[in-house]
Design a protein around this motif. Structure first.
Motif, PDB file in Angstrom:
ATOM      1  N   GLU A  36      -5.183  15.274  12.343  1.00 45.96           N
ATOM      2  CA  GLU A  36      -4.309  16.296  12.937  1.00 45.96           C
ATOM      3  C   GLU A  36      -3.934  15.871  14.356  1.00 45.96           C
ATOM      4  O   GLU A  36      -4.788  15.430  15.125  1.00 45.96           O
ATOM      5  N   ALA A  37      -2.656  16.056  14.698  1.00 49.16           N
ATOM      6  CA  ALA A  37      -2.168  15.625  16.012  1.00 49.16           C
ATOM      7  C   ALA A  37      -2.736  16.469  17.154  1.00 49.16           C
ATOM      8  O   ALA A  37      -3.074  15.942  18.217  1.00 49.16           O
ATOM      9  N   VAL A  48       1.116  35.900   8.435  1.00 43.56           N
ATOM     10  CA  VAL A  48       1.743  35.278   7.282  1.00 43.56           C
ATOM     11  C   VAL A  48       1.402  36.137   6.070  1.00 43.56           C
ATOM     12  O   VAL A  48       0.352  36.777   6.032  1.00 43.56           O
ATOM     13  N   ASN A  49       2.333  36.184   5.125  1.00 41.58           N
ATOM     14  CA  ASN A  49       2.130  36.978   3.919  1.00 41.58           C
ATOM     15  C   ASN A  49       1.871  36.016   2.766  1.00 41.58           C
ATOM     16  O   ASN A  49       2.741  35.219   2.427  1.00 41.58           O
ATOM     17  N   ARG A 106      -2.224  33.870  11.027  1.00 42.75           N
ATOM     18  CA  ARG A 106      -2.285  32.469  10.594  1.00 42.75           C
ATOM     19  C   ARG A 106      -3.604  31.806  10.977  1.00 42.75           C
ATOM     20  O   ARG A 106      -4.165  31.033  10.204  1.00 42.75           O
ATOM     21  N   ARG A 127      -2.299  11.797  16.488  1.00 42.85           N
ATOM     22  CA  ARG A 127      -0.869  11.906  16.143  1.00 42.85           C
ATOM     23  C   ARG A 127      -0.409  10.601  15.516  1.00 42.85           C
ATOM     24  O   ARG A 127      -0.387   9.556  16.163  1.00 42.85           O
ATOM     25  N   LEU A 128      -0.052  10.664  14.251  1.00 39.82           N
ATOM     26  CA  LEU A 128       0.414   9.465  13.543  1.00 39.82           C
ATOM     27  C   LEU A 128       1.718   8.980  14.162  1.00 39.82           C
ATOM     28  O   LEU A 128       2.648   9.770  14.358  1.00 39.82           O
ATOM     29  N   ASP A 159       2.681  16.965   7.422  1.00 37.32           N
ATOM     30  CA  ASP A 159       2.897  17.071   8.865  1.00 37.32           C
ATOM     31  C   ASP A 159       4.158  17.842   9.230  1.00 37.32           C
ATOM     32  O   ASP A 159       4.779  17.588  10.263  1.00 37.32           O
ATOM     33  N   GLY A 160       4.509  18.803   8.395  1.00 38.55           N
ATOM     34  CA  GLY A 160       5.505  19.798   8.787  1.00 38.55           C
ATOM     35  C   GLY A 160       6.947  19.328   8.716  1.00 38.55           C
ATOM     36  O   GLY A 160       7.253  18.212   8.294  1.00 38.55           O
ATOM     37  N   VAL A 182      14.148  33.713  15.503  1.00 35.50           N
ATOM     38  CA  VAL A 182      13.112  34.660  15.101  1.00 35.50           C
ATOM     39  C   VAL A 182      12.309  35.072  16.330  1.00 35.50           C
ATOM     40  O   VAL A 182      11.816  34.213  17.063  1.00 35.50           O
ATOM     41  N   ASP A 313       5.930  21.730   4.264  1.00 38.04           N
ATOM     42  CA  ASP A 313       7.220  21.762   4.962  1.00 38.04           C
ATOM     43  C   ASP A 313       7.817  20.371   5.159  1.00 38.04           C
ATOM     44  O   ASP A 313       9.003  20.245   5.441  1.00 38.04           O
ATOM     45  N   GLY A 323       8.929  34.637   1.811  1.00 43.91           N
ATOM     46  CA  GLY A 323       7.546  34.419   2.250  1.00 43.91           C
ATOM     47  C   GLY A 323       6.825  33.372   1.421  1.00 43.91           C
ATOM     48  O   GLY A 323       5.693  33.583   0.986  1.00 43.91           O
ATOM     49  N   GLY A 325       6.862  29.594   2.107  1.00 44.62           N
ATOM     50  CA  GLY A 325       6.637  28.236   2.621  1.00 44.62           C
ATOM     51  C   GLY A 325       5.180  27.815   2.498  1.00 44.62           C
ATOM     52  O   GLY A 325       4.859  26.768   1.916  1.00 44.62           O
TER      53      GLY A 325
HETATM   54  C1  LIG Z   1       9.226  33.144  10.853  1.00 42.23           C
HETATM   55  C2  LIG Z   1       8.458  32.519   9.738  1.00 42.23           C
HETATM   56  C3  LIG Z   1       7.735  33.330   8.876  1.00 42.23           C
HETATM   57  C4  LIG Z   1       7.051  32.769   7.792  1.00 42.23           C
HETATM   58  N1  LIG Z   1       6.374  33.587   6.949  1.00 42.23           N
HETATM   59  C5  LIG Z   1       5.760  33.056   5.862  1.00 42.23           C
HETATM   60  C6  LIG Z   1       5.070  33.906   4.935  1.00 42.23           C
HETATM   61  O1  LIG Z   1       5.000  35.122   5.115  1.00 42.23           O
HETATM   62  N2  LIG Z   1       4.481  33.325   3.841  1.00 42.23           N
HETATM   63  C7  LIG Z   1       4.531  31.973   3.623  1.00 42.23           C
HETATM   64  O2  LIG Z   1       3.987  31.504   2.615  1.00 42.23           O
HETATM   65  N3  LIG Z   1       5.169  31.149   4.497  1.00 42.23           N
HETATM   66  C8  LIG Z   1       5.771  31.649   5.595  1.00 42.23           C
HETATM   67  N4  LIG Z   1       6.408  30.823   6.479  1.00 42.23           N
HETATM   68  C9  LIG Z   1       6.420  29.368   6.223  1.00 42.23           C
HETATM   69  C10 LIG Z   1       5.119  28.704   6.651  1.00 42.23           C
HETATM   70  O3  LIG Z   1       4.839  29.006   7.994  1.00 42.23           O
HETATM   71  C11 LIG Z   1       5.230  27.190   6.497  1.00 42.23           C
HETATM   72  O4  LIG Z   1       5.829  26.878   5.267  1.00 42.23           O
HETATM   73  C12 LIG Z   1       3.853  26.549   6.545  1.00 42.23           C
HETATM   74  O5  LIG Z   1       3.234  26.812   7.780  1.00 42.23           O
HETATM   75  C13 LIG Z   1       3.989  25.044   6.321  1.00 42.23           C
HETATM   76  O6  LIG Z   1       2.734  24.445   6.437  1.00 42.23           O
HETATM   77  P1  LIG Z   1       2.616  22.869   6.618  1.00 42.23           P
HETATM   78  O7  LIG Z   1       1.160  22.623   6.733  1.00 42.23           O
HETATM   79  O8  LIG Z   1       3.403  22.178   5.580  1.00 42.23           O
HETATM   80  O9  LIG Z   1       3.362  22.553   7.993  1.00 42.23           O
HETATM   81  P2  LIG Z   1       2.976  22.996   9.459  1.00 42.23           P
HETATM   82  O10 LIG Z   1       2.456  24.380   9.486  1.00 42.23           O
HETATM   83  O11 LIG Z   1       4.160  22.691  10.305  1.00 42.23           O
HETATM   84  O12 LIG Z   1       1.767  22.047   9.859  1.00 42.23           O
HETATM   85  C14 LIG Z   1       1.973  20.698  10.145  1.00 42.23           C
HETATM   86  C15 LIG Z   1       0.747  20.163  10.871  1.00 42.23           C
HETATM   87  O13 LIG Z   1       0.899  18.762  11.038  1.00 42.23           O
HETATM   88  C16 LIG Z   1       0.593  18.411  12.363  1.00 42.23           C
HETATM   89  N5  LIG Z   1       1.370  17.208  12.683  1.00 42.23           N
HETATM   90  C17 LIG Z   1       2.695  17.125  12.918  1.00 42.23           C
HETATM   91  N6  LIG Z   1       3.052  15.856  13.155  1.00 42.23           N
HETATM   92  C18 LIG Z   1       1.922  15.117  13.061  1.00 42.23           C
HETATM   93  C19 LIG Z   1       1.655  13.736  13.207  1.00 42.23           C
HETATM   94  N7  LIG Z   1       2.619  12.852  13.508  1.00 42.23           N
HETATM   95  N8  LIG Z   1       0.379  13.298  13.053  1.00 42.23           N
HETATM   96  C20 LIG Z   1      -0.614  14.175  12.744  1.00 42.23           C
HETATM   97  N9  LIG Z   1      -0.409  15.504  12.604  1.00 42.23           N
HETATM   98  C21 LIG Z   1       0.852  15.966  12.754  1.00 42.23           C
HETATM   99  C22 LIG Z   1       0.988  19.620  13.186  1.00 42.23           C
HETATM  100  O14 LIG Z   1       0.313  19.648  14.429  1.00 42.23           O
HETATM  101  C23 LIG Z   1       0.573  20.755  12.256  1.00 42.23           C
HETATM  102  O15 LIG Z   1      -0.762  21.138  12.438  1.00 42.23           O
HETATM  103  C24 LIG Z   1       7.083  31.361   7.579  1.00 42.23           C
HETATM  104  C25 LIG Z   1       7.785  30.543   8.462  1.00 42.23           C
HETATM  105  C26 LIG Z   1       8.468  31.115   9.528  1.00 42.23           C
HETATM  106  C27 LIG Z   1       9.236  30.217  10.444  1.00 42.23           C
END
Ligand SMILES: Cc1cc2nc3c(=O)[nH]c(=O)nc-3n(C[C@H](O)[C@H](O)[C@H](O)COP(=O)(O)OP(=O)(O)OC[C@H]3O[C@@H](n4cnc5c(N)ncnc54)[C@H](O)[C@@H]3O)c2cc1C
Length: 439
Positions: A36-37, A48-49, A106, A127-128, A159-160, A182, A313, A323, A325
């Motif tokens: 994790e970065a 989050v829901n 969250r 951080r990759l 990584d989002g 938002v 993501d 809701g 993602g």
């Molecule tokens: C307003 C809003 C409301 C939402 N409500 C909901 C909901 O109610 N229900 C639902 O299911 N979803 C909801 N979502 C969507 C949800 O937040 C995301 O889909 C989810 O958080 C994605 O998770 P993830 O782990 O894929 O990405 P992220 O949460 O973005 O996590 C990515 C991680 O990778 C790390 N990272 C990034 N780059 C690097 C790198 N180079 N090296 C190492 N680590 C790195 C980051 O620090 C982070 O910890 C909502 C989104 C928004 C914007």
């Protein structure tokens, strides 16, 4: 055969990455490490829901009690809709059976997901920056910003939306601004009148022209975590956004400007935000989305069991209007871990293609319908036409297929159809129709 003996690196420890660590543990993948970065595991933002479809997966991990500890319990409906100006009730979408939706901060969800993951499998401050393939040793070399490196056979990019792993796979597309910002914050129940507090014990959606305010009843009284999560979706031009980051703070006054003529409950929300945020600022985020991604993975021609795959993501980000993602990231992680553990051959390309074929139709569909749902919630048609156009039984059907989805059954059925003579044994939760299914 599968890939259980392969060295797996997970990039990103958000909800998707940490959920994958649980999926890996559940499936029996032990040679795994998460990078994790950030300097520590944390989740900013509102609540989050998590809906039924993903809660079934969390329950399969044995995390039901841990999630319920700090989440809402048995909400009366999935969502209720109200008119932005009059406050009139417009309609509702009910739940679709157990387990019901859970609204949770969250950070508390991440805490529950971390509970069973050994600290030895987690590294922060990593951080990759680059991935290179060492053809001599037949392994990937991951380089981190702090000058260190690690090796892996399989890399999972969690990584989002701004994923570095995604860029490595050659996806040069940029996320697209959705047209909405938002505003996010919390209101304490004691800062609301008894009527509004009772109303906001439900998930309420105040629908207005090109804007809507969603409220989530986060947490529960027993653990002293209950409060109202406010998510205001406001149509604004991107030009006004001066921050370098996608997430920043903004004056509550900016949010108020959008909703100053809205119903009394929304005015109470604004007053509650002011009380709860004495510096007068709340989180503000630019809402981005990507077009569906065609190829989720790449494998090495010189090593049949080495490759890189994206989940969460980084590959199937969606607007949040259904809701889903985080829910999709949880589902995808479970499916991927099962495929990696159970695959019958050592051909990773086949395994990852199966995984993508299993998940992509659903994630693409959710991405599409979430955008449509957002347009319906932030009404983009003249108010006098609302009664003709908005039909709550249609809204309900939109959520039915999302929430009634049974990942365990899907995995079993499609595996059977696509790859005859293979044998995946799925471990689902007690109520799954596909519990211990062998296909
Ligand atoms: C307003 C809003 C409301 C939402 N409500 C909901 C909901 O109610 N229900 C639902 O299911 N979803 C909801 N979502 C969507 C949800 O937040 C995301 O889909 C989810 O958080 C994605 O998770 P993830 O782990 O894929 O990405 P992220 O949460 O973005 O996590 C990515 C991680 O990778 C790390 N990272 C990034 N780059 C690097 C790198 N180079 N090296 C190492 N680590 C790195 C980051 O620090 C982070 O910890 C909502 C989104 C928004 C914007």
């Amino acid at each position: 055969m599968g890939f259980a003996d392969k060295k797996i690196a997970v990039i990103g420890g958000g909800l998707g990455g940490m959920a994958f660590m649980n999926s890996a543990r559940h499936a029996g993948l032990k040679n795994i490490h998460l990078y994790e970065a950030a300097p520590e595991f944390t989740e900013v933002g509102a609540g989050v829901n998590i809906t039924r479809n993903a809660n079934r997966v969390l329950d399969a991990f044995g995390l039901k009690d841990d999630v319920l500890l700090k989440s809402s319990r048995d909400p009366p409906s999935y969502m209720e809709y109200y008119h932005y100006r009059t406050g009139d009730f417009l309609g509702q979408i009910d739940e679709f059976g157990d387990p019901k939706s859970r609204q949770i901060h969250r950070a508390h969800l991440l805490e529950a997901l971390r509970k069973n993951v050994s600290n030895e499998l987690l590294s922060t401050g990593k951080r990759l920056t680059t991935i290179t393939w060492d053809d001599g040793k037949k392994e990937y070399v991951l380089s981190f910003q702090d000058g260190t490196s690690a090796t892996a056979d399989i890399i999972i990019g969690c990584d989002g939306i701004k994923s570095a792993v995604r860029k490595h796979l050659g996806h040069e597309d940029h996320p697209i601004y959705s047209g909405q910002m938002v505003y996010r914050g919390y209101v304490a129940y004691e800062d609301l009148s008894p009527e509004t507090a009772a109303l906001l014990r439900k998930t309420a959606n105040f629908r207005g022209p090109k804007k809507h305010v969603l409220t989530l009843p986060i947490g529960n009284d027993e653990s002293n975590t209950s409060r109202v999560g406010i998510i205001g979706f406001m149509t604004e031009p991107l030009e006004g956004w001066t921050s370098e980051s996608w997430l920043d703070k903004a004056p509550i006054d900016d949010f108020f400007e959008h909703v100053k003529d809205w119903t009394g409950a929304v005015q109470e929300i604004i007053a509650g935000l002011r009380k709860g945020h004495p510096d007068g600022r709340i989180l503000k985020q630019t809402l981005y989305v990507r077009e569906p991604t065609e190829k989720w993975f790449a494998t090495e021609s010189s090593s049949a069991s080495s490759g890189i795959i994206l989940i969460g993501d980084s590959v199937h980000s969606t607007l949040p209007h259904q809701g889903q993602g985080a829910c999709m990231a949880i589902e995808s992680g479970f499916a991927l871990a099962q495929v990696l553990q159970q695959w019958k051959t050592s051909n990773l390309d086949d395994a990852l293609q199966f995984f993508q074929d299993l998940r992509k139709p659903r994630t693409d569909r959710i991405t599409k319908t979430s955008a449509e749902t957002g347009k319906m919630a932030s009404c983009e048609i003249p108010e006098e036409k609302w009664p003709e156009v908005f039909n709550y039984s249609v809204m309900r059907e939109r959520m039915r297929w999302v929430m009634e989805y049974d990942l365990f059954q899907d995995l079993a059925t499609k595996h059977d159809a696509l790859y005859e003579n293979t044998n995946i044994s799925l471990k689902g939760p007690a109520d799954s129709t596909a519990q211990e299914v062998a296909v």
